[in-house]
Motif scaffolding. Structure first.
Motif, short mmCIF file in Angstrom:
data_model
loop_
_atom_site.label_atom_id
_atom_site.label_comp_id
_atom_site.label_asym_id
_atom_site.label_seq_id
_atom_site.Cartn_x
_atom_site.Cartn_y
_atom_site.Cartn_z
N GLY A 14 4.63 9.85 1.84
CA GLY A 14 5.70 8.99 1.31
C GLY A 14 5.56 8.80 -0.19
N SER A 16 7.39 10.05 -2.65
CA SER A 16 8.54 10.43 -3.47
C SER A 16 9.26 9.25 -4.11
N ILE A 19 6.18 2.63 -3.57
CA ILE A 19 4.73 2.45 -3.74
C ILE A 19 4.01 3.80 -3.81
N ARG A 39 10.25 13.36 3.70
CA ARG A 39 11.23 14.17 4.44
C ARG A 39 12.24 14.84 3.52
N ASP A 40 12.68 14.15 2.49
CA ASP A 40 13.67 14.70 1.56
C ASP A 40 12.96 15.67 0.61
N ASP A 65 7.85 15.66 7.87
CA ASP A 65 8.00 14.38 8.57
C ASP A 65 6.65 14.02 9.18
N VAL A 66 6.06 12.91 8.76
CA VAL A 66 4.71 12.57 9.24
C VAL A 66 4.67 12.21 10.73
N ASN A 92 0.62 6.27 3.46
CA ASN A 92 1.56 5.29 2.89
C ASN A 92 2.94 5.34 3.52
N ASN A 143 -2.03 2.12 3.90
CA ASN A 143 -1.14 1.09 3.38
C ASN A 143 -0.48 0.38 4.56
N ALA A 144 -0.98 -0.79 4.90
CA ALA A 144 -0.39 -1.55 6.02
C ALA A 144 0.61 -2.53 5.44
N TYR A 158 7.69 -3.48 13.33
CA TYR A 158 6.94 -3.24 12.08
C TYR A 158 5.63 -4.02 12.10
N LYS A 162 1.94 -2.16 12.19
CA LYS A 162 1.07 -2.31 11.02
C LYS A 162 -0.24 -2.99 11.40
N GLY A 189 2.05 -7.55 -0.35
CA GLY A 189 3.05 -8.59 -0.07
C GLY A 189 4.43 -8.10 -0.45
N ILE A 191 6.72 -6.19 -2.71
CA ILE A 191 6.72 -5.16 -3.75
C ILE A 191 8.15 -4.64 -3.87
N THR A 193 10.66 -2.38 -4.03
CA THR A 193 10.92 -0.96 -3.85
C THR A 193 12.27 -0.77 -3.18
N TRP A 196 12.80 -2.47 0.28
CA TRP A 196 13.18 -3.88 0.30
C TRP A 196 14.66 -4.05 0.01
P1 NDP Z 1 10.14 3.30 0.36
O1 NDP Z 1 11.20 3.31 1.40
O2 NDP Z 1 10.48 2.96 -1.04
O3 NDP Z 1 9.39 4.71 0.41
C1 NDP Z 1 8.98 5.23 1.64
C2 NDP Z 1 8.44 6.63 1.43
O4 NDP Z 1 8.02 7.17 2.68
C3 NDP Z 1 9.47 7.59 0.87
O5 NDP Z 1 8.82 8.55 0.07
C4 NDP Z 1 10.03 8.24 2.14
O6 NDP Z 1 10.65 9.47 1.79
C5 NDP Z 1 8.74 8.38 2.94
N1 NDP Z 1 8.91 8.47 4.39
C6 NDP Z 1 9.54 7.60 5.21
N2 NDP Z 1 9.50 8.04 6.47
C7 NDP Z 1 8.82 9.23 6.44
C8 NDP Z 1 8.48 10.17 7.43
N3 NDP Z 1 8.81 10.02 8.73
N4 NDP Z 1 7.78 11.27 7.06
C9 NDP Z 1 7.43 11.45 5.76
N5 NDP Z 1 7.74 10.59 4.78
C10 NDP Z 1 8.44 9.49 5.13
O7 NDP Z 1 8.98 2.31 0.91
P2 NDP Z 1 7.91 1.41 0.12
O8 NDP Z 1 7.41 2.12 -1.08
O9 NDP Z 1 8.45 0.05 0.02
O10 NDP Z 1 6.78 1.34 1.23
C11 NDP Z 1 5.72 2.25 1.27
C12 NDP Z 1 4.71 1.71 2.29
O11 NDP Z 1 4.28 0.41 1.87
C13 NDP Z 1 5.28 1.56 3.69
O12 NDP Z 1 4.32 1.94 4.64
C14 NDP Z 1 5.55 0.07 3.79
O13 NDP Z 1 5.49 -0.39 5.10
C15 NDP Z 1 4.42 -0.50 2.94
N6 NDP Z 1 4.68 -1.83 2.42
C16 NDP Z 1 5.71 -2.07 1.55
C17 NDP Z 1 5.91 -3.33 1.05
C18 NDP Z 1 7.00 -3.65 0.10
O14 NDP Z 1 7.20 -4.85 -0.22
N7 NDP Z 1 7.73 -2.68 -0.41
C19 NDP Z 1 5.05 -4.46 1.44
C20 NDP Z 1 4.02 -4.10 2.36
C21 NDP Z 1 3.84 -2.83 2.81
P3 NDP Z 1 11.76 10.18 2.75
O15 NDP Z 1 12.77 9.13 3.11
O16 NDP Z 1 12.28 11.31 1.93
O17 NDP Z 1 10.99 10.67 3.94
#
Ligand code: NDP
Length: 264
Positions: A14, A16, A19, A39-40, A65-66, A92, A143-144, A158, A162, A189, A191, A193, A196
């Protein structure tokens, strides 16, 4: 402070956007070579190219896709072929959910289980033996979320998956520390992005409140600090945890949450 990370290799799922991208860029700034996946495919490849240009490291972007075991095998093969080993794995990839336990179908539970738990299991199982054999050790960060401990009402799937990731991480840490692989969880907490923003838009759809004011209220109501963090603020902590400066950090969960976690 020299973190001693130059020329290490990191895989960030994740990576791209949000976080994951901030962590990838933070590590690259320390001279770490990067494999990011998402995925993208077009977006992840473009982001990898930008990282390579900005920091002068090798960076590859892999479309996958993970949740799919066969894609994980391809990711492992691609990173091994490109770098000949991996020092750091950051699990992540993930996303929020919205449901009630009474209404959510089994398929949804299964998807989030695969996304938040099995992806980390499968990737750790693939990369840990390589880290031990080829590098003499390594670092795995999961990253939980603060929601693993302090749930948000609208996303029980979720919260639950987590929480399972945190326990997996603890068990893995015990198993891998004899191989000099340090495993830890980071529980962020709020973040700011795209994930959100997406959630806020869903929750305020058909209401009079704007999604921006929804987010602002959440920060003010919940966190003593009264605001969201930027992904970069959080990424600093990830980068530190990847370095030998964090050498005594093993099997723990670290909250980066502006004081949001109530006493447990
Ligand atoms: P974003 O939605 O901004 O980014 C998620 C990333 O994961 C993207 O790169 C997305 O790319 C990729 N992704 C999603 N699903 C898959 C999949 N099945 N296979 C491969 N890649 C995947 O999320 P955040 O940056 O906000 O969150 C990142 C992590 O941090 C998550 O695990 C989230 O639960 C955790 N987190 C976030 C918080 C926040 O406040 N933002 C707080 C606490 C935890 P694509 O869609 O192209 O696959």
């Amino acid at each position: 402070m020299d973190l001693g990370l130059k020329d290490k290799v990191a895989v960030i799922t994740g990576g791209s956007v949000g976080i994951g991208l901030a962590v990838a860029r933070g590590l690259a700034a320390e001279g770490v070579h990067i494999a990011i996946c998402a995925r993208d495919e077009a977006r992840v490849q473009q982001r990898a190219m930008a990282i390579a240009e900005d920091y002068g490291v090798t960076a590859i972007g892999i479309g996958m896709d993970v949740t799919k075991p066969e894609d994980i095998s391809s990711l492992v093969a691609a990173t091994q072929a490109q770098f000949g080993g991996v020092d750091i794995l950051i699990n992540n990839a993930g996303t929020g959910s919205e449901e009630t336990i009474m209404d959510a179908a089994d398929e949804k539970w299964q998807y989030y289980w695969d996304l938040h738990v099995m992806a980390a299991v499968r990737l750790s199982r693939s990369f840990a033996p390589m880290m031990a054999a080829q590098r003499g050790g390594g670092v795995i960060l999961n990253n939980a979320s603060i929601c693993a401990t302090q749930p948000l009402y609208y996303e029980p799937i979720y919260n639950t998956t987590k929480a399972a990731l945190v326990m997996f991480s603890k068990c893995l840490a015990n198993e891998l520390i004899p191989k000099n692989i340090r495993v830890n969880t980071i529980n962020p907490g709020l973040i700011l992005t795209p994930d959100w923003q997406k959630t806020a838009k869903i929750l305020t759809e058909n209401t009079e409140q704007s999604w921006e004011s929804y987010l602002d209220n959440i920060a003010k109501e919940n966190t003593p600090i009264g605001r969201f963090a930027s992904p970069e603020e959080l990424a600093h902590f990830f980068v530190f945890m990847c370095s030998d400066k964090a050498s005594y950090c093993v099997g723990s969960s670290y909250y980066v949450d502006g004081g949001w976690l109530k006493v447990t």
